[in-house]
Design a protein around this motif. Structure first.
Motif, mmCIF file in Angstrom:
data_model
loop_
_atom_site.group_PDB
_atom_site.id
_atom_site.type_symbol
_atom_site.label_atom_id
_atom_site.label_comp_id
_atom_site.label_asym_id
_atom_site.label_seq_id
_atom_site.Cartn_x
_atom_site.Cartn_y
_atom_site.Cartn_z
ATOM 1 N N ASN A 167 0.809 -1.220 0.000
ATOM 2 C CA ASN A 167 0.000 0.000 0.000
ATOM 3 C C ASN A 167 0.839 1.265 0.000
ATOM 4 O O ASN A 167 0.291 2.362 -0.027
ATOM 5 N N ASP A 168 2.124 1.115 0.038
ATOM 6 C CA ASP A 168 3.038 2.253 0.011
ATOM 7 C C ASP A 168 3.647 2.341 -1.388
ATOM 8 O O ASP A 168 4.300 1.407 -1.851
ATOM 9 N N ALA A 169 3.432 3.468 -2.055
ATOM 10 C CA ALA A 169 3.880 3.622 -3.439
ATOM 11 C C ALA A 169 5.392 3.487 -3.577
ATOM 12 O O ALA A 169 5.874 2.849 -4.514
ATOM 13 N N LEU A 170 6.146 4.069 -2.677
ATOM 14 C CA LEU A 170 7.605 3.988 -2.769
ATOM 15 C C LEU A 170 8.080 2.548 -2.621
ATOM 16 O O LEU A 170 8.937 2.085 -3.384
ATOM 17 N N LYS A 171 7.529 1.828 -1.674
ATOM 18 C CA LYS A 171 7.899 0.419 -1.503
ATOM 19 C C LYS A 171 7.502 -0.394 -2.730
ATOM 20 O O LYS A 171 8.219 -1.309 -3.143
ATOM 21 N N ALA A 172 6.373 -0.053 -3.320
ATOM 22 C CA ALA A 172 5.941 -0.749 -4.536
ATOM 23 C C ALA A 172 6.927 -0.522 -5.680
ATOM 24 O O ALA A 172 7.210 -1.446 -6.443
ATOM 25 N N THR A 173 7.471 0.686 -5.785
ATOM 26 C CA THR A 173 8.451 0.946 -6.850
ATOM 27 C C THR A 173 9.702 0.098 -6.657
ATOM 28 O O THR A 173 10.317 -0.325 -7.629
ATOM 29 N N MET A 188 11.373 -6.596 -10.330
ATOM 30 C CA MET A 188 10.687 -7.220 -11.467
ATOM 31 C C MET A 188 11.359 -6.841 -12.779
ATOM 32 O O MET A 188 11.523 -7.672 -13.673
ATOM 33 N N ILE A 189 11.736 -5.582 -12.890
ATOM 34 C CA ILE A 189 12.399 -5.100 -14.103
ATOM 35 C C ILE A 189 13.723 -5.827 -14.298
ATOM 36 O O ILE A 189 14.081 -6.208 -15.411
ATOM 37 N N GLU A 190 14.458 -6.014 -13.222
ATOM 38 C CA GLU A 190 15.726 -6.745 -13.297
ATOM 39 C C GLU A 190 15.508 -8.160 -13.816
ATOM 40 O O GLU A 190 16.291 -8.650 -14.623
ATOM 41 N N ILE A 191 14.475 -8.817 -13.323
ATOM 42 C CA ILE A 191 14.180 -10.182 -13.754
ATOM 43 C C ILE A 191 13.719 -10.166 -15.209
ATOM 44 O O ILE A 191 14.123 -10.997 -16.011
ATOM 45 N N GLY A 192 12.866 -9.204 -15.552
ATOM 46 C CA GLY A 192 12.485 -8.953 -16.936
ATOM 47 C C GLY A 192 11.621 -9.999 -17.612
ATOM 48 O O GLY A 192 11.788 -10.255 -18.789
ATOM 49 N N GLU A 193 10.671 -10.564 -16.893
ATOM 50 C CA GLU A 193 9.781 -11.550 -17.497
ATOM 51 C C GLU A 193 8.429 -10.922 -17.834
ATOM 52 O O GLU A 193 7.944 -10.039 -17.125
ATOM 53 N N ALA A 194 7.819 -11.413 -18.900
ATOM 54 C CA ALA A 194 6.554 -10.855 -19.372
ATOM 55 C C ALA A 194 5.437 -10.961 -18.340
ATOM 56 O O ALA A 194 4.521 -10.140 -18.332
ATOM 57 N N ILE A 195 5.522 -11.919 -17.455
ATOM 58 C CA ILE A 195 4.487 -12.093 -16.434
ATOM 59 C C ILE A 195 4.347 -10.864 -15.535
ATOM 60 O O ILE A 195 3.317 -10.652 -14.905
ATOM 61 N N PHE A 196 5.356 -10.018 -15.475
ATOM 62 C CA PHE A 196 5.328 -8.851 -14.600
ATOM 63 C C PHE A 196 4.672 -7.619 -15.223
ATOM 64 O O PHE A 196 4.381 -6.652 -14.527
ATOM 65 N N VAL A 197 4.430 -7.618 -16.512
ATOM 66 C CA VAL A 197 3.940 -6.415 -17.197
ATOM 67 C C VAL A 197 2.588 -5.968 -16.648
ATOM 68 O O VAL A 197 2.423 -4.804 -16.260
ATOM 69 N N TYR A 198 1.616 -6.843 -16.600
ATOM 70 C CA TYR A 198 0.278 -6.444 -16.146
ATOM 71 C C TYR A 198 0.235 -6.110 -14.651
ATOM 72 O O TYR A 198 -0.458 -5.167 -14.264
ATOM 73 N N PRO A 199 0.967 -6.818 -13.801
ATOM 74 C CA PRO A 199 1.006 -6.389 -12.395
ATOM 75 C C PRO A 199 1.603 -4.987 -12.223
ATOM 76 O O PRO A 199 1.147 -4.217 -11.376
ATOM 77 N N ILE A 200 2.583 -4.637 -13.045
ATOM 78 C CA ILE A 200 3.150 -3.288 -12.966
ATOM 79 C C ILE A 200 2.108 -2.264 -13.418
ATOM 80 O O ILE A 200 1.968 -1.199 -12.815
ATOM 81 N N TYR A 201 1.356 -2.595 -14.447
ATOM 82 C CA TYR A 201 0.282 -1.712 -14.905
ATOM 83 C C TYR A 201 -0.771 -1.550 -13.812
ATOM 84 O O TYR A 201 -1.256 -0.441 -13.556
ATOM 85 N N SER A 202 -1.097 -2.623 -13.138
ATOM 86 C CA SER A 202 -2.054 -2.552 -12.025
ATOM 87 C C SER A 202 -1.516 -1.666 -10.907
ATOM 88 O O SER A 202 -2.272 -0.896 -10.301
ATOM 89 N N ALA A 203 -0.222 -1.763 -10.641
ATOM 90 C CA ALA A 203 0.392 -0.910 -9.615
ATOM 91 C C ALA A 203 0.311 0.551 -10.039
ATOM 92 O O ALA A 203 0.030 1.433 -9.222
ATOM 93 N N SER A 225 2.919 10.734 -6.028
ATOM 94 C CA SER A 225 4.099 11.339 -6.658
ATOM 95 C C SER A 225 5.053 10.296 -7.228
ATOM 96 O O SER A 225 6.060 10.641 -7.824
ATOM 97 N N TYR A 226 4.727 9.016 -7.078
ATOM 98 C CA TYR A 226 5.588 7.944 -7.578
ATOM 99 C C TYR A 226 5.045 7.280 -8.846
ATOM 100 O O TYR A 226 5.687 6.383 -9.388
#
Length: 115
Positions: free
Chosen positions: A17-23, A29-44, A52-53
């Motif tokens: 629930n904390d935007a900074l922690k979510a980033t 996720m970006i480091e791992i770089g798998e397609a499975i992370f794209v939609y969860p990042i969009y949801s975030a 502001s994040y």
């Protein structure tokens, strides 16, 4: 990375629930770089859109769009973002380069950016 680890990372992002922690979770996720992370990042991004994040999530999506493994999924989401009528002007900065690089409706997007 293992499927179990990736699944836990997604779960951790959804529960945050904390935007900074979510980033920070998204950075991993970006480091791992798998397609499975794209939609969860969009949801975030949608969850933290009014913080502001929020621009960090857009930046991460454009980074995923530059990687072959995640390009297709990330481009679909970015194009959806470009169609939003209420996009924050601060987010436009992160999308302009994508538009130019991919020749995506730059003229229409520029008109929207001027409003």
């Amino acid at each position: 990375m293992s499927t179990s680890y990736n699944s836990r990372l997604i779960d951790k992002l959804y529960q945050e629930n904390d935007a900074l922690k979510a980033t920070r979770i998204v950075d991993e996720m970006i480091e791992i770089g798998e397609a499975i992370f794209v939609y969860p990042i969009y949801s975030a991004y949608k969850k933290f859109k009014n913080t502001s994040y929020s621009h960090y999530f857009i930046s991460d999506l454009t980074e995923l769009a530059s990687k072959e493994e995640t390009k297709k999924e990330a481009e679909i989401i970015i194009k959806e973002l470009l169609e939003e009528q209420d996009i924050d002007s601060a987010h436009i900065y992160y999308l302009v380069e994508f538009c130019i690089k991919n020749k995506y409706n730059v003229a229409n997007f520029q008109r929207q950016a001027e409003i």
